[in-house]
Motif scaffolding. Structure first.
Motif, PDB file in Angstrom:
ATOM      1  N   ARG A 213    -115.367  10.426  30.561  1.00 41.11           N
ATOM      2  CA  ARG A 213    -113.890  10.677  30.758  1.00 41.11           C
ATOM      3  C   ARG A 213    -112.848   9.586  30.624  1.00 41.11           C
ATOM      4  O   ARG A 213    -113.362   8.342  30.928  1.00 41.11           O
ATOM      5  CB  ARG A 213    -113.917  11.587  31.974  1.00 41.11           C
ATOM      6  N   VAL A 214    -111.828   9.754  30.540  1.00 45.35           N
ATOM      7  CA  VAL A 214    -110.861   8.550  30.226  1.00 45.35           C
ATOM      8  C   VAL A 214    -110.929   7.805  31.772  1.00 45.35           C
ATOM      9  O   VAL A 214    -110.666   6.522  31.495  1.00 45.35           O
ATOM     10  CB  VAL A 214    -109.393   8.995  30.164  1.00 45.35           C
ATOM     11  N   MET A 215    -110.765   8.379  32.810  1.00 40.77           N
ATOM     12  CA  MET A 215    -110.941   7.755  34.047  1.00 40.77           C
ATOM     13  C   MET A 215    -112.113   6.928  34.324  1.00 40.77           C
ATOM     14  O   MET A 215    -112.166   5.792  34.783  1.00 40.77           O
ATOM     15  CB  MET A 215    -110.651   8.427  35.295  1.00 40.77           C
ATOM     16  N   GLU A 216    -113.288   7.141  33.633  1.00 36.57           N
ATOM     17  CA  GLU A 216    -114.271   6.343  33.686  1.00 36.57           C
ATOM     18  C   GLU A 216    -114.306   5.097  32.886  1.00 36.57           C
ATOM     19  O   GLU A 216    -114.702   4.155  32.862  1.00 36.57           O
ATOM     20  CB  GLU A 216    -115.404   7.382  33.336  1.00 36.57           C
ATOM     21  N   TRP A 217    -113.695   5.437  31.506  1.00 33.32           N
ATOM     22  CA  TRP A 217    -113.409   4.459  30.431  1.00 33.32           C
ATOM     23  C   TRP A 217    -112.914   3.292  30.973  1.00 33.32           C
ATOM     24  O   TRP A 217    -112.930   2.086  30.610  1.00 33.32           O
ATOM     25  CB  TRP A 217    -112.967   5.072  28.950  1.00 33.32           C
ATOM     26  N   LYS A 218    -111.718   3.638  31.697  1.00 32.26           N
ATOM     27  CA  LYS A 218    -110.679   2.642  32.379  1.00 32.26           C
ATOM     28  C   LYS A 218    -111.436   1.559  32.984  1.00 32.26           C
ATOM     29  O   LYS A 218    -111.123   0.480  33.229  1.00 32.26           O
ATOM     30  CB  LYS A 218    -109.777   3.487  33.388  1.00 32.26           C
ATOM     31  N   LYS A 219    -112.702   1.852  33.807  1.00 32.05           N
ATOM     32  CA  LYS A 219    -113.478   0.879  34.686  1.00 32.05           C
ATOM     33  C   LYS A 219    -114.297  -0.091  33.838  1.00 32.05           C
ATOM     34  O   LYS A 219    -115.246  -0.886  34.339  1.00 32.05           O
ATOM     35  CB  LYS A 219    -114.296   1.790  35.735  1.00 32.05           C
ATOM     36  N   ILE A 220    -114.672   0.538  32.527  1.00 32.35           N
ATOM     37  CA  ILE A 220    -115.552  -0.205  31.586  1.00 32.35           C
ATOM     38  C   ILE A 220    -114.937  -1.099  30.533  1.00 32.35           C
ATOM     39  O   ILE A 220    -114.219  -0.692  29.774  1.00 32.35           O
ATOM     40  CB  ILE A 220    -116.406   0.744  30.916  1.00 32.35           C
ATOM     41  N   PRO A 221    -115.309  -2.533  30.784  1.00 32.25           N
ATOM     42  CA  PRO A 221    -114.802  -3.339  29.640  1.00 32.25           C
ATOM     43  C   PRO A 221    -115.354  -3.090  28.437  1.00 32.25           C
ATOM     44  O   PRO A 221    -116.648  -3.207  28.141  1.00 32.25           O
ATOM     45  CB  PRO A 221    -115.133  -4.634  30.473  1.00 32.25           C
ATOM     46  N   ILE A 222    -114.822  -3.058  27.202  1.00 31.32           N
ATOM     47  CA  ILE A 222    -115.547  -2.794  25.971  1.00 31.32           C
ATOM     48  C   ILE A 222    -114.500  -3.420  25.085  1.00 31.32           C
ATOM     49  O   ILE A 222    -113.352  -3.279  24.882  1.00 31.32           O
ATOM     50  CB  ILE A 222    -115.644  -1.317  25.524  1.00 31.32           C
ATOM     51  N   ASP A 223    -115.042  -4.307  24.123  1.00 35.31           N
ATOM     52  CA  ASP A 223    -114.476  -4.875  23.107  1.00 35.31           C
ATOM     53  C   ASP A 223    -114.727  -4.113  21.699  1.00 35.31           C
ATOM     54  O   ASP A 223    -116.068  -4.142  21.187  1.00 35.31           O
ATOM     55  CB  ASP A 223    -114.802  -6.233  23.037  1.00 35.31           C
ATOM     56  N   LEU A 224    -113.682  -3.733  21.156  1.00 38.25           N
ATOM     57  CA  LEU A 224    -114.064  -2.988  19.828  1.00 38.25           C
ATOM     58  C   LEU A 224    -113.282  -3.674  18.593  1.00 38.25           C
ATOM     59  O   LEU A 224    -113.130  -3.261  17.503  1.00 38.25           O
ATOM     60  CB  LEU A 224    -113.195  -1.647  19.719  1.00 38.25           C
ATOM     61  N   HIS A 225    -112.796  -4.897  18.677  1.00 37.59           N
ATOM     62  CA  HIS A 225    -112.109  -5.685  17.801  1.00 37.59           C
ATOM     63  C   HIS A 225    -113.116  -5.938  16.511  1.00 37.59           C
ATOM     64  O   HIS A 225    -114.101  -6.465  16.554  1.00 37.59           O
ATOM     65  CB  HIS A 225    -111.604  -7.086  18.301  1.00 37.59           C
ATOM     66  N   LYS A 226    -112.431  -5.710  15.512  1.00 35.92           N
ATOM     67  CA  LYS A 226    -113.055  -5.903  14.139  1.00 35.92           C
ATOM     68  C   LYS A 226    -114.424  -5.300  13.809  1.00 35.92           C
ATOM     69  O   LYS A 226    -115.246  -5.699  13.240  1.00 35.92           O
ATOM     70  CB  LYS A 226    -113.149  -7.385  13.673  1.00 35.92           C
ATOM     71  N   VAL A 227    -114.457  -4.209  14.494  1.00 33.06           N
ATOM     72  CA  VAL A 227    -115.880  -3.430  13.943  1.00 33.06           C
ATOM     73  C   VAL A 227    -115.298  -2.099  13.781  1.00 33.06           C
ATOM     74  O   VAL A 227    -114.453  -1.365  14.325  1.00 33.06           O
ATOM     75  CB  VAL A 227    -116.723  -3.448  15.253  1.00 33.06           C
ATOM     76  N   PRO A 228    -115.989  -1.161  12.894  1.00 33.88           N
ATOM     77  CA  PRO A 228    -115.970   0.076  12.617  1.00 33.88           C
ATOM     78  C   PRO A 228    -115.909   1.169  13.617  1.00 33.88           C
ATOM     79  O   PRO A 228    -117.033   1.035  14.291  1.00 33.88           O
ATOM     80  CB  PRO A 228    -116.698   0.374  11.516  1.00 33.88           C
ATOM     81  N   VAL A 229    -115.175   2.006  14.114  1.00 37.70           N
ATOM     82  CA  VAL A 229    -115.040   2.467  15.117  1.00 37.70           C
ATOM     83  C   VAL A 229    -114.525   4.218  14.821  1.00 37.70           C
ATOM     84  O   VAL A 229    -113.517   3.983  14.301  1.00 37.70           O
ATOM     85  CB  VAL A 229    -114.410   2.385  16.515  1.00 37.70           C
ATOM     86  N   VAL A 230    -115.431   5.258  15.272  1.00 37.90           N
ATOM     87  CA  VAL A 230    -114.606   6.580  15.373  1.00 37.90           C
ATOM     88  C   VAL A 230    -114.445   6.991  16.867  1.00 37.90           C
ATOM     89  O   VAL A 230    -115.213   6.791  17.434  1.00 37.90           O
ATOM     90  CB  VAL A 230    -115.546   7.477  14.608  1.00 37.90           C
ATOM     91  N   PHE A 231    -113.132   7.608  16.998  1.00 37.81           N
ATOM     92  CA  PHE A 231    -112.959   8.060  18.388  1.00 37.81           C
ATOM     93  C   PHE A 231    -112.857   9.850  18.322  1.00 37.81           C
ATOM     94  O   PHE A 231    -112.582  10.307  17.152  1.00 37.81           O
ATOM     95  CB  PHE A 231    -111.650   7.666  18.863  1.00 37.81           C
ATOM     96  N   VAL A 232    -113.397  10.313  19.251  1.00 41.21           N
ATOM     97  CA  VAL A 232    -113.670  11.632  19.280  1.00 41.21           C
ATOM     98  C   VAL A 232    -113.067  11.967  20.937  1.00 41.21           C
ATOM     99  O   VAL A 232    -113.677  11.595  21.690  1.00 41.21           O
ATOM    100  CB  VAL A 232    -115.099  12.376  19.091  1.00 41.21           C
ATOM    101  N   LEU A 233    -112.240  13.014  20.835  1.00 37.86           N
ATOM    102  CA  LEU A 233    -111.733  13.555  22.214  1.00 37.86           C
ATOM    103  C   LEU A 233    -111.738  14.966  22.051  1.00 37.86           C
ATOM    104  O   LEU A 233    -111.632  15.873  21.396  1.00 37.86           O
ATOM    105  CB  LEU A 233    -110.348  13.197  22.407  1.00 37.86           C
ATOM    106  N   SER A 234    -111.981  15.413  23.491  1.00 35.30           N
ATOM    107  CA  SER A 234    -112.092  16.785  23.892  1.00 35.30           C
ATOM    108  C   SER A 234    -111.450  17.022  25.109  1.00 35.30           C
ATOM    109  O   SER A 234    -111.791  16.420  26.086  1.00 35.30           O
ATOM    110  CB  SER A 234    -113.627  17.331  23.587  1.00 35.30           C
ATOM    111  N   VAL A 235    -110.794  18.131  25.343  1.00 32.42           N
ATOM    112  CA  VAL A 235    -110.591  18.455  26.609  1.00 32.42           C
ATOM    113  C   VAL A 235    -111.303  19.812  27.081  1.00 32.42           C
ATOM    114  O   VAL A 235    -111.064  20.813  26.772  1.00 32.42           O
ATOM    115  CB  VAL A 235    -108.937  19.092  26.610  1.00 32.42           C
ATOM    116  N   GLY A 236    -112.295  19.108  28.182  1.00 32.34           N
ATOM    117  CA  GLY A 236    -113.396  20.002  28.639  1.00 32.34           C
ATOM    118  C   GLY A 236    -112.900  20.983  29.500  1.00 32.34           C
ATOM    119  O   GLY A 236    -111.904  21.039  30.128  1.00 32.34           O
TER     120      GLY A 236
END
Length: 236
Positions: A213-236
């Motif tokens: 959940r978005v609230m959980e991601w806010k607490k996790i440091p993650i660096d996505l700079h210059k790497v291929p990323v796909v984002f997927v979202l769903s309102v469960g």
């Protein structure tokens, strides 16, 4: 004269992964095709070399097919098909025709009654969907979100609203050097309970895919700079 075929040839998503993700059918086709429409000639040459098929790269013919390609140029580039030669279409990464200008060649082929042969291979979009845990029966792929920050934020809100309204999984991506900015906007403007899957460098040695959940991601440091990323979202 019999027309050639248009082969849609998948490429790797991550470096040094051809041995494990590119199947024998793809290798057999590449071994015999001499004409290619590619998004990037250097990348295509390097990919073909990595397959180690004993091909003399200098004997191959490459044409660039990108978003700037004009219809008149495409007609010229497709001419070998009418002379009985097969043509291979290659994306910069993954499967051609998905978030990729290769679809223009496919549309042309159908108009001219040329056989189109899509070959199976790695697709970051579908791998991310498979690994997200979200609805795989109703989903939408939006490609790249707007560069303009105001437009991007509105697009994010629209994706969330559509997911809620249609119960539809939303899939999108960003240019690698803007991944962190997009993630920042997602975490700031999505509802705290919205589910977000981050799929990074799929098939690579450091592949990462997690749904929180978005609230959980806010607490996790993650660096996505210059790497291929796909984002997927769903309102469960």
């Amino acid at each position: 004269m019999k027309k050639g075929k248009l082969f849609l040839i998948p490429t790797v998503l991550a470096e040094d992964t051809a041995e494990k993700v590119i199947n024998q059918e793809v290798r057999d086709v590449v071994r015999n095709v001499r004409y290619y429409l590619v998004e990037n000639i250097r990348t295509a040459r390097r990919y073909i070399s990595s397959l180690k098929l004993g091909i003399n790269i200098e004997e191959l013919h490459f044409e660039v097919l990108d978003k700037k390609t004009k219809e008149t140029d495409l007609s010229r580039m497709m001419q070998p098909l009418f002379e009985g030669n097969d043509i291979g279409v290659m994306s910069e990464a993954g499967c051609p025709g998905i978030a990729d200008p290769g679809s223009a060649a496919v549309a042309f082929a159908h108009q001219k009654a040329i056989e189109v042969v899509p070959l199976s291979g790695p697709s970051s979009m579908f791998l991310a969907l498979m690994g997200s845990g979200f609805n795989g029966q109703s989903f939408a792929f939006h490609g790249y979100l707007p560069i303009d920050k105001k437009e991007r934020i509105q697009a994010i809100k629209n994706l969330e609203a559509e997911s809620l309204r249609q119960k539809r999984t939303q899939i999108f991506m960003e240019t690698p050097f803007r991944n962190n900015q997009l993630l920042e906007d997602l975490l700031q403007h999505l509802h705290p309970n919205t589910l977000l899957c981050i799929a990074k460098n799929l098939t690579g040695k450091d592949a990462f895919i997690q749904t929180k959940r978005v609230m959980e991601w806010k607490k996790i440091p993650i660096d996505l700079h210059k790497v291929p990323v796909v984002f997927v979202l769903s309102v469960g």
